[in-house]
Write an enzyme that holds these catalytic residues in place. Structure first.
Site, short mmCIF file in Angstrom:
data_model
loop_
_atom_site.label_atom_id
_atom_site.label_comp_id
_atom_site.label_asym_id
_atom_site.label_seq_id
_atom_site.Cartn_x
_atom_site.Cartn_y
_atom_site.Cartn_z
N LYS B 58 0.83 -1.20 0.00
CA LYS B 58 0.00 0.00 0.00
C LYS B 58 0.87 1.26 0.00
CE LYS B 58 -3.59 -2.72 2.21
NZ LYS B 58 -4.21 -3.15 3.50
N GLN B 102 -4.47 -2.30 9.78
CA GLN B 102 -4.17 -3.57 9.13
C GLN B 102 -4.64 -4.73 10.00
OE1 GLN B 102 -2.82 -3.90 5.93
NE2 GLN B 102 -3.47 -6.01 6.24
N ASP B 125 -10.47 2.01 4.38
CA ASP B 125 -10.87 0.64 4.04
C ASP B 125 -12.38 0.49 3.87
OD1 ASP B 125 -8.65 -0.99 3.63
OD2 ASP B 125 -8.27 -1.16 5.79
#
Lengths: 286, 286
Positions: B58, B102, B125
């Protein structure tokens, strides 16, 4: 649910009675043990007769179970700002645990913004995006009342959900989409059909559990349903003072194992579920 | 997407490149016109090698498109309180527009509570309940990246969605459920299957669009898919240093009209979508 009369009817009135009796007992407990009386405030904008009738039905249910109920009856020409202020003051009130915004609103008002302004913890209808999102990820708190009532009815009649094929006709935010989420959360295989579906019958014929919420009078006939299926009819069409469901009840009743009538099916359970929500919200503050 | 090489592959790398080029151009515009550089902060707890690799991928994407990227690398034994504090300080930072947590977190931490603590406006997200709820009711802002990337791929290849039968295998919060919501929002007829589905093949064989996210290596074979279908493979299984999808690519490629490979399918598009999200959040503050 005891099937004493040996009919195939899903008796929404009997389920609602049972749910309301549970709520009533818990309301009494909350009052005697914590001194908290659950309170519901219904915001009604304008003079729409159907909306007035729905609010009246909800107030009557509050009376039956011991929940304090009030109206915020606002004039038709209220501004969005004034509506948001009314919501904000209800959010702040300690004696009000559930807020419901009777829809539809007059066209000059922004429904979504108004719904988002309701404190998610007081969102009796379960339509707030936060509560809808919790539902989607499997945390069911305050959720839309009609699908929650249908889940209760499935439980009452001991209908297995996991692994069954549940078909939903109608993809509204109020019924179809939250119903799909609740059934997926219980590990049903779920198909969502609607006006754009090419061959609805292919799906409805395979449905162990069928939920129909389209507003199309008697859309579902005997040749569209599966032998032994359990059918929930959420539709209401009024014609010449008579109400009709989306399911042709007399027509499917021989093939289905259970069907909700209209009226007397999902409607009363929806209102009883609303009572549950006000109680739940009050219990959390007590 | 131009099909210059005349293969049946859904080229995730090419789509990601295109998306990233769009993001890069808009990032440059945002910097030159408003002086705002979009910023992403990735919270990584502990030393899980797979998580570290994902965060690295990312960050590399951020570099390619001109987004500022940083890590909040927290020790394995951090308390829930400390984690919430870290999130809260990122929520407050003006230079950070996207926050990603994460997953998975070490077992002593409460993932859901941590995700709920992220400012929904910085929820790169798209997993926050508020954003998931908006998605369910048809307002797609920040939404889970993998299903959003799949929608983009469908658009790139000109695949019609409305009225088509889309079948999803796997009912996770990260892929299956939000994918279903996005396809229903676009008026597909959607069926959601999973490990409790009695006869998955009955559904997959009827799918015009098939999305598989189960983590079961080569679950989907040629006899399970429909002629001319479009297939997205979200699964990744590692065995002896090689990765396998949920779809037996070589086996289904002759029957399907388009299939994502693994790797090089949905993965790169997911990361490019994350970049879009950070840009979107930064644009809203500028």
């Amino acid at each position: 649910m005891p099937d004493t009369d040996n009919t195939k009817i899903i008796d929404g009135r009997a389920i609602a009675k049972k749910v309301e009796a549970e709520v009533k007992a818990d309301v009494e407990k909350l009052i005697s043990e914590k001194g908290v009386t659950p309170g519901l405030s219904a915001i009604l904008v304008g003079e729409d007769p159907a909306s007035k009738m729905y609010v009246r039905l909800k107030h009557k249910a509050c009376e039956r179970v011991g929940i304090f109920a009030e109206d915020q009856h606002l004039p038709e020409d209220i501004t969005q700002e004034e509506l948001l202020e009314a919501i904000s003051s209800l959010n702040a009130r300690k004696d009000i645990h559930g807020i419901l915004l009777q829809l539809p609103l007059p066209k000059h008002l922004n429904e979504q913004e108004a719904m988002n302004a309701i404190d998610p913890a007081k969102d009796a209808d379960g339509f707030h995006p936060f509560n809808m999102g919790q539902l989607l990820i499997g945390i069911e708190g305050l959720v839309p009342c009609t699908p929650k009532g249908i889940i209760r009815a499935l439980e009452e009649y001991g209908v297995e959900i996991q692994g069954k094929h549940a078909v939903i006709v109608g993809h509204s935010n109020v019924v179809g989409k939250p119903m799909a989420a609740m059934l997926v959360n219980r590990n049903a295989t779920v198909s969502i059909c609607h006006v754009f579906t090419e061959d609805v019958t292919k799906f409805t014929r395979d449905a162990d559990i069928l939920v129909v919420a389209t507003g199309v009078k008697h859309l579902i006939k005997e040749d569209m349903v599966k032998e032994g299926s359990v059918i929930f009819d959420v539709g209401i069409t009024e014609e010449n003072g008579k109400v009709y469901g989306d399911v042709d009840f007399e027509n499917v009743i021989n093939k289905a194992s259970r069907v909700t009538p209209v009226p007397g099916g999902v409607g009363p359970v929806t209102i009883a579920t609303l009572m549950q929500h006000v109680l739940m919200s009050a219990q959390k503050t007590a």
